[in-house]
Write a protein that holds these residues in place. Structure first.
Motif, PDB file in Angstrom:
ATOM      1  N   ILE A   7     -54.461  53.571  35.311  1.00  0.00           N
ATOM      2  CA  ILE A   7     -55.632  53.458  35.801  1.00  0.00           C
ATOM      3  C   ILE A   7     -55.580  52.652  37.318  1.00  0.00           C
ATOM      4  CG2 ILE A   7     -56.470  51.284  34.699  1.00  0.00           C
ATOM      5  CD1 ILE A   7     -59.141  52.393  34.616  1.00  0.00           C
ATOM      6  N   ALA A   8     -56.281  53.040  38.294  1.00  0.00           N
ATOM      7  CA  ALA A   8     -56.021  52.238  39.522  1.00  0.00           C
ATOM      8  C   ALA A   8     -57.377  51.982  40.108  1.00  0.00           C
ATOM      9  CB  ALA A   8     -55.434  53.551  40.702  1.00  0.00           C
ATOM     10  N   PHE A   9     -57.484  50.719  40.759  1.00  0.00           N
ATOM     11  CA  PHE A   9     -58.832  50.436  41.299  1.00  0.00           C
ATOM     12  C   PHE A   9     -58.501  50.222  42.916  1.00  0.00           C
ATOM     13  CE2 PHE A   9     -60.103  49.923  36.907  1.00  0.00           C
ATOM     14  CZ  PHE A   9     -61.327  49.953  37.093  1.00  0.00           C
ATOM     15  N   LEU A  10     -59.427  50.464  43.804  1.00  0.00           N
ATOM     16  CA  LEU A  10     -59.360  50.233  44.892  1.00  0.00           C
ATOM     17  C   LEU A  10     -60.745  48.947  45.217  1.00  0.00           C
ATOM     18  CD1 LEU A  10     -58.617  51.400  47.883  1.00  0.00           C
ATOM     19  CD2 LEU A  10     -60.693  52.685  47.982  1.00  0.00           C
ATOM     20  N   GLY A  11     -59.866  47.765  45.335  1.00  0.00           N
ATOM     21  CA  GLY A  11     -60.867  46.609  45.250  1.00  0.00           C
ATOM     22  C   GLY A  11     -61.342  46.642  43.751  1.00  0.00           C
ATOM     23  N   THR A  12     -62.686  46.715  43.790  1.00  0.00           N
ATOM     24  CA  THR A  12     -63.285  47.035  42.416  1.00  0.00           C
ATOM     25  C   THR A  12     -64.016  48.113  42.022  1.00  0.00           C
ATOM     26  OG1 THR A  12     -65.374  45.833  43.229  1.00  0.00           O
ATOM     27  CG2 THR A  12     -64.029  44.377  42.194  1.00  0.00           C
ATOM     28  N   ASP A  13     -63.386  49.215  42.787  1.00  0.00           N
ATOM     29  CA  ASP A  13     -64.031  50.439  42.639  1.00  0.00           C
ATOM     30  C   ASP A  13     -62.834  51.259  41.786  1.00  0.00           C
ATOM     31  OD1 ASP A  13     -66.439  50.162  43.664  1.00  0.00           O
ATOM     32  OD2 ASP A  13     -65.682  50.609  45.722  1.00  0.00           O
ATOM     33  N   LEU A  14     -63.242  51.943  40.760  1.00  0.00           N
ATOM     34  CA  LEU A  14     -62.239  52.895  40.096  1.00  0.00           C
ATOM     35  C   LEU A  14     -61.947  53.894  41.084  1.00  0.00           C
ATOM     36  CD1 LEU A  14     -61.107  53.629  37.396  1.00  0.00           C
ATOM     37  CD2 LEU A  14     -62.796  55.011  36.932  1.00  0.00           C
ATOM     38  N   GLU A 136     -57.011  40.227  36.079  1.00  0.00           N
ATOM     39  CA  GLU A 136     -56.285  41.022  37.213  1.00  0.00           C
ATOM     40  C   GLU A 136     -57.573  41.272  38.336  1.00  0.00           C
ATOM     41  OE1 GLU A 136     -53.556  42.662  39.703  1.00  0.00           O
ATOM     42  OE2 GLU A 136     -53.376  41.523  37.842  1.00  0.00           O
ATOM     43  N   LEU A 137     -58.700  42.064  37.514  1.00  0.00           N
ATOM     44  CA  LEU A 137     -59.587  42.553  38.424  1.00  0.00           C
ATOM     45  C   LEU A 137     -61.082  41.764  38.474  1.00  0.00           C
ATOM     46  CD1 LEU A 137     -59.686  45.460  39.942  1.00  0.00           C
ATOM     47  CD2 LEU A 137     -57.873  45.246  38.234  1.00  0.00           C
ATOM     48  N   ALA A 138     -61.197  40.699  37.814  1.00  0.00           N
ATOM     49  CA  ALA A 138     -62.329  39.902  37.836  1.00  0.00           C
ATOM     50  C   ALA A 138     -62.258  38.458  37.733  1.00  0.00           C
ATOM     51  CB  ALA A 138     -63.347  40.636  36.625  1.00  0.00           C
ATOM     52  N   TRP A 166     -71.477  42.827  36.749  1.00  0.00           N
ATOM     53  CA  TRP A 166     -70.081  42.988  37.250  1.00  0.00           C
ATOM     54  C   TRP A 166     -70.146  44.227  37.964  1.00  0.00           C
ATOM     55  CZ3 TRP A 166     -65.649  40.576  33.896  1.00  0.00           C
ATOM     56  CH2 TRP A 166     -65.742  39.153  33.830  1.00  0.00           C
ATOM     57  N   PRO A 167     -69.172  44.648  38.825  1.00  0.00           N
ATOM     58  CA  PRO A 167     -68.999  45.982  39.572  1.00  0.00           C
ATOM     59  C   PRO A 167     -69.103  47.185  38.248  1.00  0.00           C
ATOM     60  CG  PRO A 167     -67.664  44.325  40.664  1.00  0.00           C
ATOM     61  CD  PRO A 167     -68.143  43.645  39.465  1.00  0.00           C
ATOM     62  N   ALA A 172     -67.507  48.903  32.939  1.00  0.00           N
ATOM     63  CA  ALA A 172     -67.173  49.911  31.895  1.00  0.00           C
ATOM     64  C   ALA A 172     -65.775  49.936  31.416  1.00  0.00           C
ATOM     65  CB  ALA A 172     -67.383  51.119  32.810  1.00  0.00           C
ATOM     66  N   HIS A 173     -64.678  49.674  32.207  1.00  0.00           N
ATOM     67  CA  HIS A 173     -63.317  49.795  31.692  1.00  0.00           C
ATOM     68  C   HIS A 173     -63.175  48.666  30.539  1.00  0.00           C
ATOM     69  CE1 HIS A 173     -59.343  51.172  31.365  1.00  0.00           C
ATOM     70  NE2 HIS A 173     -58.785  50.102  31.676  1.00  0.00           N
ATOM     71  N   LEU A 174     -63.622  47.406  31.302  1.00  0.00           N
ATOM     72  CA  LEU A 174     -63.208  46.094  30.477  1.00  0.00           C
ATOM     73  C   LEU A 174     -63.913  46.397  28.893  1.00  0.00           C
ATOM     74  CD1 LEU A 174     -62.906  43.065  29.811  1.00  0.00           C
ATOM     75  CD2 LEU A 174     -64.909  42.583  31.007  1.00  0.00           C
ATOM     76  N   LEU A 175     -65.319  46.874  29.191  1.00  0.00           N
ATOM     77  CA  LEU A 175     -66.019  46.945  27.711  1.00  0.00           C
ATOM     78  C   LEU A 175     -65.272  47.918  26.891  1.00  0.00           C
ATOM     79  CD1 LEU A 175     -69.722  46.596  28.711  1.00  0.00           C
ATOM     80  CD2 LEU A 175     -68.268  44.789  27.745  1.00  0.00           C
ATOM     81  N   ALA A 176     -64.777  48.985  27.442  1.00  0.00           N
ATOM     82  CA  ALA A 176     -63.838  50.084  26.587  1.00  0.00           C
ATOM     83  C   ALA A 176     -62.757  49.385  26.085  1.00  0.00           C
ATOM     84  CB  ALA A 176     -63.694  51.273  27.615  1.00  0.00           C
TER      85      ALA A 176
END
Length: 201
Positions: A7-14, A136-138, A166-167, A172-176
């Motif tokens: 999975i890749a994030f651009l900033g905090t956007d999927l 890493e992201l948050a 949060w973004p 969504a990915h964190l909770l999954a």
């Protein structure tokens, strides 16, 4: 070894999620567009960072990625490995008295133990993956420490509450990722009571 899916994030956007080659292509196009946002590529299962060499054209980048070999059909061949086991005399006596002898009894004991530990292992792996992703992201998001405590305490409701602002893609990915880390309710139909994950050490 590179993962098959990431999975890749651009900033905090999927940015992209799926097979490695597809995600790498999406990241390469984002880099070539001159984006100023940071890009994170993570293993979809473990949330460990994935390192890719993006020099050259998209085709050249993809050519450097090893092709994933498909798993062969059918059951894997099972082999017996002989290793030394040290037990007390009374343990050997009990094992020898079991149907099939010591080897069969030991294999059955190991199979039962591994099945019992499977859920706990899956919960721990999910928790660790969720924490790696969150860190890493948050890491700079408000409530990060509180969210970490909720995750390690096995408090799904509290975690969802803390990360509500949060973004969207990160949340969504964190909770999954975190969902398998929480024990099912003790009174849920068809489930057995389970202990919540322990605190971080």
């Amino acid at each position: 070894m590179l993962p098959s899916h990431c999975i890749a994030f651009l900033g905090t956007d999927l940015l992209a999620k799926g097979p490695l080659a597809e995600v790498v292509s999406a990241v390469k196009r984002a880099l070539d567009s001159g984006t100023e946002h940071s890009i994170a590529i993570l293993d979809l299962a473990t949330s460990r960072p994935v390192e890719i060499n993006f020099t050259g054209t998209e085709e050249e980048v993809l050519q450097r990625i090893p092709r994933m070999q498909p798993r062969s059909a059918g059951r894997p061949k099972l082999g017996v490995v002989a290793r030394e086991v040290t037990l007390l005399p009374r343990h050997w006596e009990w094992l020898s008295s079991q149907p099939g002898g010591a080897s069969v009894a030991l294999r059955k004991l190991v199979e039962h133990a591994s099945r019992d530990a499977r859920q706990a292992d899956a919960m721990r792996e999910a928790r660790d993956s969720a924490y790696r992703f969150m860190h890493e992201l948050a890491g700079d998001e408000p409530g990060f420490e509180e969210a970490s405590r909720a995750l390690f305490a096995g408090d799904a409701a509290r975690l969802e509450q803390v990360v509500a602002d949060w973004p969207a893609g990160v949340r969504a990915h964190l909770l999954a990722l975190a969902q398998p880390a929480f024990a099912p309710p003790a009174d849920a139909p068809g489930t057995a009571p389970g202990a919540a994950p322990g605190a971080a050490t």
